[in-house]
Design a protein around this motif. Structure first.
Motif, short mmCIF file in Angstrom:
data_model
loop_
_atom_site.label_atom_id
_atom_site.label_comp_id
_atom_site.label_asym_id
_atom_site.label_seq_id
_atom_site.Cartn_x
_atom_site.Cartn_y
_atom_site.Cartn_z
N ILE A 188 0.49 -1.25 -0.04
CA ILE A 188 -0.36 0.38 -0.33
C ILE A 188 0.86 1.04 0.10
O ILE A 188 2.01 1.73 1.33
N PHE A 189 0.65 2.22 -0.81
CA PHE A 189 1.28 3.53 -0.94
C PHE A 189 0.51 4.25 -0.86
O PHE A 189 -1.02 4.96 -1.03
N GLU A 190 0.32 5.13 0.61
CA GLU A 190 0.06 5.74 1.63
C GLU A 190 0.89 7.43 0.72
O GLU A 190 1.48 7.88 1.08
N ILE A 191 -0.21 7.74 0.39
CA ILE A 191 0.14 9.75 -0.34
C ILE A 191 -0.45 10.50 0.46
O ILE A 191 -1.94 10.53 0.35
N ALA A 192 0.42 11.81 0.65
CA ALA A 192 0.15 12.94 1.49
C ALA A 192 -0.14 14.05 0.40
O ALA A 192 1.07 14.17 -0.23
N GLU A 193 -0.78 13.95 -0.58
CA GLU A 193 -0.62 14.94 -1.97
C GLU A 193 -0.28 16.03 -1.56
O GLU A 193 0.55 16.86 -2.46
N GLY A 194 -0.68 17.18 -0.48
CA GLY A 194 -0.07 18.33 -0.40
C GLY A 194 -0.48 19.38 -0.84
O GLY A 194 -1.27 19.07 -2.25
N ASP A 195 -0.65 20.57 -1.22
CA ASP A 195 -1.13 21.57 -1.65
C ASP A 195 0.16 22.04 -2.19
O ASP A 195 1.07 21.90 -2.57
N THR A 196 -0.36 22.38 -3.89
CA THR A 196 0.06 22.89 -5.27
C THR A 196 1.05 24.22 -4.15
O THR A 196 0.82 25.04 -3.32
N THR A 197 2.75 24.43 -4.46
CA THR A 197 3.02 25.41 -4.69
C THR A 197 2.77 26.17 -5.27
O THR A 197 3.75 26.24 -6.33
N LEU A 236 4.37 26.11 -9.48
CA LEU A 236 5.99 26.04 -9.77
C LEU A 236 6.20 24.37 -10.11
O LEU A 236 5.55 23.85 -9.37
N ILE A 237 6.92 24.65 -10.88
CA ILE A 237 7.08 23.38 -11.76
C ILE A 237 8.39 23.37 -12.67
O ILE A 237 8.62 24.70 -13.99
N GLN A 238 9.36 23.13 -13.06
CA GLN A 238 10.55 23.08 -13.02
C GLN A 238 10.78 22.66 -13.81
O GLN A 238 11.43 23.33 -14.83
N ASP A 239 9.89 21.83 -15.28
CA ASP A 239 9.60 21.81 -16.80
C ASP A 239 9.41 23.17 -16.70
O ASP A 239 10.06 23.56 -18.53
N ARG A 273 6.24 28.32 3.78
CA ARG A 273 6.40 27.08 3.05
C ARG A 273 4.89 26.67 1.87
O ARG A 273 5.48 25.45 1.78
N ASP A 274 4.53 27.73 1.79
CA ASP A 274 3.34 27.17 0.65
C ASP A 274 3.56 27.97 -0.17
O ASP A 274 2.70 27.62 -1.28
N GLY A 275 4.74 28.70 -0.78
CA GLY A 275 4.48 29.27 -2.56
C GLY A 275 5.82 29.53 -2.13
O GLY A 275 6.91 29.21 -1.59
N VAL A 276 6.94 30.11 -3.30
CA VAL A 276 7.84 30.21 -3.38
C VAL A 276 7.66 31.61 -3.88
O VAL A 276 7.16 32.46 -4.67
N PHE A 277 9.33 32.34 -3.85
CA PHE A 277 9.89 33.40 -4.44
C PHE A 277 10.14 32.82 -6.03
O PHE A 277 11.69 32.50 -6.01
N LEU A 278 9.92 33.34 -7.09
CA LEU A 278 10.78 32.87 -8.26
C LEU A 278 11.96 34.11 -8.59
O LEU A 278 11.31 35.24 -8.94
N VAL A 279 13.17 33.98 -8.87
CA VAL A 279 14.17 35.21 -8.44
C VAL A 279 15.20 34.68 -9.66
O VAL A 279 15.53 33.61 -9.68
N VAL A 280 14.54 35.18 -11.03
CA VAL A 280 15.68 34.70 -12.14
C VAL A 280 16.41 36.12 -12.26
O VAL A 280 16.40 37.33 -13.01
#
Length: 796
Positions: A188-197, A236-239, A273-280
């Motif tokens: 059994i894989f127990e998954i805690a999906e969490g919120d999107t960042t 936030l999606i790396q691709d 820890r529910d969001g990020v600041f993206l610095v380019v």
């Protein structure tokens, strides 16, 4: 002396104490080493052990002979402790045993094993965003296979990667086992999906030429806004970030910044820890322009003057690699038309740092004599081979052109039929031949669309659309649409063949039914139409459409009011009396669009001119022409967009009877803001009984000019709100071939209406909303003004 003796005694006592401590440390170390050796498996103590028999204990599924074979040991051979340890490891490496112990017992080698259990079933708990079947395909573990903790951990990481690709970086996946009888387990894989960042803010470092606000519009990644549940691009999606790096590079390179580079794109977590600041972090460099443009040829049969005539690059233009590529393509295509085989165009660039220019020499050279042996296509289960081959301008036996193959690959991807399309070249059966491999992966091409709409003219509405972009795998588009609003019903069927007869010739066929009972008119309409059209390219930036149209329409009376008076004036009643009228017409539209081969991304031009002649059968005969010109430019570091639009049309009725309102031009807010649909132009203000009418009648001629400026308002970018100012001027006039007997018609003149206003543009997940607040500066007494308008679509 006494003092010295005491000191000496203390010194001896100290040495004795340190000696005792040292002895205790050595003893402790000896005991630890002894305990460590005693804890090692017994096999490590075996020295030159020989065995003549093997006994395997604890195996249930695996045969004893198989386990013995894993050891690699032979009976009667002298075996050292190291060899027994190696045999122990080989059994463990088989991946089917939880533990292994090898115990020498006299002349018998005892192998004690504990097998891994078998997976009874695999389950997922806590997953709502990703379906079970998607997760099942992503993992290695499977029912009826041997359970392996290492593989289970790897599967958990793979599931976490799926959630990470959706922006759920806080997701956690824990593999658990539930033991069953007969050495089976449920995995059994127990998954805690969490919120999107979500991306709270996107900022840039090192940009001077363009502001953060302008660069944010380039990126696919967006800042978190009010409508993030609809947009889903602030996750936030790396691709996506990797793709944004390429978008930024393309943006700067197309504007002459040849040294531009993205140094880094770092995401920093917020305190919650529910969001990020993206610095380019970027380095822009200097902006370069085109310097001297020359053309040279190593081929005697080429006329350089002819090839220079197709170059559109001028010195002083902002440098762009896309412009150079377009020029190379144009030169090579000219070579194909002129019958010059194996022509290659090599752009040779010379950088001039002193005046920030780049000289370009287009060298026409003879390429290697290589031919295309064949084109192999794989992976297309539904799409026909010919649909893919039609995207190649090269066929088997033609000279090989690497640029043309790359462009063909882009055309295949642009179809939208495939989730992945790879085009590669490999050696053919001889040195001067190559094989082009096309490997595609198909994706669904049908869609069912449900949507809503709102406009001031038609009110709220519901739209249902069913479409298939790759009908029967032939690359054709078939669509069925039903749109109903408070005042209109529209049912249409459309069919498109993008490459008729395998040529750059698009065929469209549309037929449908339209019913309207608009509150802006004094009559209802019913229209049935059938319209085929052919569209083809006539140049790099031009296209021509030829069309035929048949339609049958009727103006329908709404009866009388409570006083017994008609609801429409004499002119409209006379047109209603004509009953159903059929129209058979042919027409064309010629379009020049600079965006098809854009030399300057900050400027765009569009010019359209068209005409329709009705009289090839049917009940009416007329000539209807129209023209439109649009120019757009971005200024102030592309923060402000300036747009000018000019439209005009003429309707010349040539039949024996009278024209109708639905044949003539009627201006609405999409052409001239500040007025209702039919709010300007000729009107029937007759009085019948106790009723005075104000029916719009349309006009034979119109001319409109619109001027827009769109700019940021200084609001947070995530709101997607910009401002605009506009000025419109236009007229609608002329009323020939109309039965005006007994009517009081006004507004036949060509007086100009002037309108100013401002707009609020809001980019939302359901489309661009435009709120127009207008005020007419010049109008006629009989015009019907509108000070507010809301639209859901943008033009140009």
């Amino acid at each position: 002396m006494m003092a010295w003796g005491n000191a000496a005694g203390k010194s001896c006592g100290g040495r004795q104490k340190r000696s005792n401590i040292l002895m205790r440390q050595v003893s402790a170390l000896s005991i630890a080493v002894a305990v460590g050796f005693s804890a090692l498996p017994d096999v490590s103590m075996a020295q030159a052990f020989r065995f003549t028999d093997v006994r395997v204990e604890g195996n249930q599924r695996i045969q004893a002979s198989t386990i013995v074979a894993f050891t690699g040991l032979e009976r009667g051979q002298a075996i050292s402790g190291g060899q027994l340890n190696a045999a122990n490891q080989r059994i463990l490496d088989s991946g089917v045993f939880e533990s292994v112990e090898i115990v020498p017992n006299g002349n018998t080698l005892v192998i004690k094993v504990v097998e891994f259990p078998t997976i009874n079933r695999i389950g997922f708990e806590g997953n709502r965003r990703v379906k079970d079947d998607v997760l099942t395909e992503a993992i290695e573990s499977a029912p009826r296979r041997v359970f392996n903790p290492t593989i289970a951990e790897r599967d958990a990481n793979q599931i976490a990667e799926i959630y990470s690709a959706q922006g759920r970086l806080a997701s956690r996946v824990t593999p658990r086992i539930i033991r069953r009888d007969n050495n089976r387990v449920d995995l059994i894989f127990e998954i805690a999906e969490g919120d999107t960042t979500e991306v709270e803010r996107v900022s840039f470092v090192g940009n001077r030429a363009y502001s953060d606000r302008r660069l944010r519009r380039v990126l696919e990644t967006k800042q978190a806004g009010l409508l993030r549940d609809f947009i889903n691009k602030d996750t936030l999606i790396q691709d996506r970030i990797d793709f944004d790096r390429q978008l930024l590079s393309d943006f700067y390179l197309s504007r002459g910044y040849v040294d531009f580079r993205v140094n880094s794109a770092n995401a920093e977590l917020t305190e919650e820890r529910d969001g990020v600041f993206l610095v380019v972090d970027v380095t822009e460099g200097q902006q370069f322009s085109f310097g001297e443009i020359t053309l040279s040829s190593e081929l005697a049969e080429i006329d350089p003057d002819l090839y220079e005539s197709v170059l559109r690059i001028k010195p002083g233009m902002t440098y762009s690699p896309n412009v150079v590529d377009n020029a190379v393509t144009a030169l090579e295509r000219l070579g194909v038309r002129e019958g010059v085989d194996f022509l290659r165009v090599e752009p040779r660039l010379t950088r001039n740092d002193r005046d920030l220019s780049i000289d370009v020499e287009f060298a026409l050279v003879r390429g290697p004599r290589i031919f295309v042996e064949r084109i192999d296509i794989e992976g297309n289960a539904t799409t026909l081979d010919r649909v893919i081959r039609q995207r190649f301008r090269t066929v088997e036996g033609d000279p090989f052109n690497p640029r043309e193959i790359r462009e063909s690959a882009e055309r295949i991807r642009a179809l939208g039929f495939f989730s992945d399309a790879a085009v590669n070249v490999r050696d053919g059966s001889s040195e001067n031949q190559v094989i082009v491999d096309v490997d595609v992966e198909e994706q669904p091409t049908g869609s069912l669309n449900l949507g809503g709409s709102f406009s001031a003219e038609d009110g709220f509405g519901v739209a249902i659309g069913l479409s298939e972009d790759n009908f029967l795998g032939r690359g054709q588009r078939l669509s069925l649409n039903v749109a109903t609003t408070q005042e209109n019903e529209r049912y249409t069927i459309g069919f498109t063949e993008p490459l008729l007869l395998g040529r750059d010739l698009r065929f469209d066929l549309n037929l449908g039914l339209l019913n309207s009972d608009s509150s802006f008119s004094e009559f209802d309409t019913e229209r049935v139409f059938f319209s085929p059209a052919l569209t083809f390219s006539t140049g790099e930036n031009t296209r021509l459409q030829l069309r035929y149209s048949w339609e049958d329409d009727e103006m329908i009376s709404r009866g009388n009011n409570s006083a017994g008076d008609p609801l429409a004036g004499p002119v409209i009643l006379s047109e209603i009396a004509q009953g159903s009228q059929s129209t058979s017409s042919v027409g064309f539209t010629y379009t020049y669009d600079s965006r098809l081969n854009q030399l300057d991304p900050t400027r765009s031009f569009l010019f359209e001119i068209g005409a329709d002649y009705a009289g090839l059968g049917g009940d009416t005969e007329y000539l209807k022409t129209n023209a439109r010109f649009v120019a757009q430019r971005q200024v102030f570091n592309e923060e402000v967009t300036l747009r000018a639009t000019v439209e005009a049309g003429a309707f010349m009725f040539q039949g024996n009877g009278n024209s109708r309102t639905i044949d003539r031009f009627v201006l609405g807010p999409d052409l001239l803001r500040g007025f209702d649909p039919g709010g300007i132009g000729p009107r029937d203000q007759s009085t019948v009984g106790s009723t005075t009418f104000n029916d719009f009648l349309g006009g034979n001629y119109f001319a409109v000019a619109r001027f827009d400026a769109e700019f940021p308002l200084g609001l947070p970018d995530e709101l997607g709100i910009r401002g605009g100012l506009f000025y419109d001027v236009g007229t609608l006039f002329g009323l020939d071939n109309v039965d005006t007997a007994g009517a009081n018609v006004v507004g036949g003149g060509n007086s100009l209406r002037h309108v100013v206003g401002f707009s609020v543009l809001w980019t939302t997940g359901i489309g661009p909303l435009r709120f127009n607040f207008s005020r007419p500066l010049s109008s006629e007494d009989f015009d019907i003004e509108r000070n507010f308008d809301l639209t859901l679509q943008a033009r140009f």
